[in-house]
Enzyme design. Structure first.
Site, PDB file in Angstrom:
ATOM      1  N   ASP A 156       0.741  -1.088   0.044  1.00 38.82           N
ATOM      2  CA  ASP A 156       0.003  -0.187   0.062  1.00 38.82           C
ATOM      3  C   ASP A 156       0.946   1.085  -0.064  1.00 38.82           C
ATOM      4  OD1 ASP A 156      -2.210   1.900   0.755  1.00 38.82           O
ATOM      5  OD2 ASP A 156      -3.456  -0.143   0.713  1.00 38.82           O
ATOM      6  N   HIS A 191     -12.295  -1.013  -9.078  1.00 39.20           N
ATOM      7  CA  HIS A 191     -13.426  -0.205  -9.124  1.00 39.20           C
ATOM      8  C   HIS A 191     -13.321   1.409  -8.815  1.00 39.20           C
ATOM      9  CE1 HIS A 191     -15.572  -0.111  -4.977  1.00 39.20           C
ATOM     10  NE2 HIS A 191     -14.320   0.092  -4.758  1.00 39.20           N
TER      11      HIS A 191
END
Ligand SMILES: C[S@@+](CC[C@H](N)C(=O)[O-])C[C@H]1O[C@@H](n2cnc3c(N)ncnc32)[C@H](O)[C@@H]1O
Length: 388
Positions: free
Chosen positions: A244, A290
């Site tokens: 991340d 998404h």
């Protein structure tokens, strides 16, 4: 005219479902629902009661709308700021649709209002869940967008207009609204407990046990590693690398439970840059793509390609939009809202199976769809692709 009254059908369904719920409350000593604010939170209901509650909500929503009729129905939507209604009025779409059964195609509407067809479709399909228009056999009506009709940048979203900022949402939160960043983080933690989004669906939804001994799973955009930790606990022969942004990883690595220590590793990595973990067995992305328009998803996927060995799997844990005719009106409304929410906040989108495959094939024809796994009750599907 049919003599079978939908109103009566719905009222009898409602009677049946309320009787079931009433017995469930009575037989389990659970206080009847009320607004008095004194009842403790009820325990989570078993699956069959959850299904009864769902069916009751669906019947109530339909009866409510039929009972309100077209005029009161539109007024209610106007007061509740329906996105669909705003779109229809902004582009005068109601004047383009004949009042008889002939209908009009999405293409005709697109030609008249000059917006991209994909966005018109998405907005009109959302409007349909509010009972504005309906889609007939050949694909009929729809709705759309405004200031950046074909825009793919993350700062070309309704969020930017609403907040009067040129910054994408997370940059804006971290630089200008830390209190909102904190609230968003809280909302994301709550999200994990949302029915249908529990991590157990991901643990049980893919055959992780079939991966070879010591296989490496790279959890791209894995946040604080909660998902990888749960998977590592359930599958002791697997290793995980959670990637991340540096600020997220700095916070995350301190919290690792001893049980998985050594098998879950954290790594700061920007997923737009070439993937540094080469030849892993699985590259896993949950709730990542998404958030991004196709242009940015392609960058993410292409940054992955130099690391892929033949047979590597890409496991997406994302929603696959379903055809409206295959799902209940309530689910359809939920999935269309999720899609429009993505458009409004990130200028991104939810995708159906064909769109997922198309996205990967555009990144490289060497991606092959292996399977799409749906689990009853899960909000996210598991989409597996293989690098050939
Ligand atoms: C919606 S969260 C999903 C988190 C996690 N996969 C899950 O399922 O709970 C998206 C994650 O992508 C991370 N992210 C955003 N931009 C990134 C980048 N350029 N490189 C790596 N991670 C990024 C965010 O920090 C966040 O943790």
């Amino acid at each position: 005219m049919s003599s079978c009254s939908r109103l009566l059908e719905l009222s009898s369904e409602i009677q049946k479902h309320t009787a079931t719920l009433n017995s469930y409350f009575a037989n389990n000593n659970i206080p009847q629902p009320s607004f008095n604010g004194e009842n403790p939170l009820p325990p989570p209901p078993p699956a069959e009661i959850l299904a009864t509650q769902e069916s009751l909500s669906e019947a109530l929503t339909e009866l409510y709308s039929l009972n309100a009729g077209p005029i009161a129905g539109v007024i209610t939507k106007a007061l509740s700021s329906s996105i669909g209604l705003r779109f229809i009025l902004r582009y005068n779409i109601h004047t383009l649709v004949p009042l008889d059964a002939r209908g009009v195609s999405f293409g005709d509407i697109v030609g008249r209002i000059g917006l991209p067809e994909a966005k018109v479709r998405r907005l009109l399909r959302h409007a349909m869940t509010d009972y504005f228009f309906s889609e007939g056999e050949g694909g009929v009506v729809v709705k759309a967008v405004g200031k950046w009709p074909g825009g793919e940048e993350p700062n070309e979203a309704a969020f930017n207009i609403a907040n009067n900022t040129p910054k994408p949402i997370f940059t804006f939160f971290s630089e200008d609204a830390p209190e909102r960043a904190a609230r968003f983080k809280g909302a994301m933690s709550f999200h994990e407990h949302f029915p249908g989004l529990e991590r157990t669906f991901t643990v049980d939804g893919f055959d992780w046990a079939s991966l070879p001994e010591n296989a490496t799973v790279v959890d791209i955009g894995g946040s604080h590693g909660g998902m990888s930790v749960d998977l590592a606990k359930a599958f002791p022969k697997l290793k995980f690398v959670v990637q991340d942004l540096p600020e997220v990883i700095d916070e995350a690595s301190a919290k690792l439970p001893e049980e998985v220590d050594g098998r879950v590793q954290f790594m700061a990595h920007d997923f737009f840059v070439e993937q540094p973990v080469k030849d892993a067995d699985v590259y896993f992305m949950r709730f990542i793509l998404h958030n991004w328009s196709d242009k940015y998803c392609l960058k993410i996927l292409r940054a992955l390609i130099p690391a892929l060995k033949s047979g590597a799997k890409i496991v997406l844990n994302e929603q696959c939009l379903q055809d409206s005719k295959d799902v209940s009106p309530k689910y359809d409304r939920w999935q269309r809202e999720a899609d429009i929410n993505m458009m409004a906040v990130f200028n991104s989108q939810e995708r159906d199976e064909k769109e997922w495959v198309q996205l990967f094939k555009t990144a490289s024809p060497k991606f092959e769809l292996e399977e799409v796994r749906r689990t009853e009750g899960a909000m996210l599907d598991i989409i597996v692709l293989r690098w050939t």
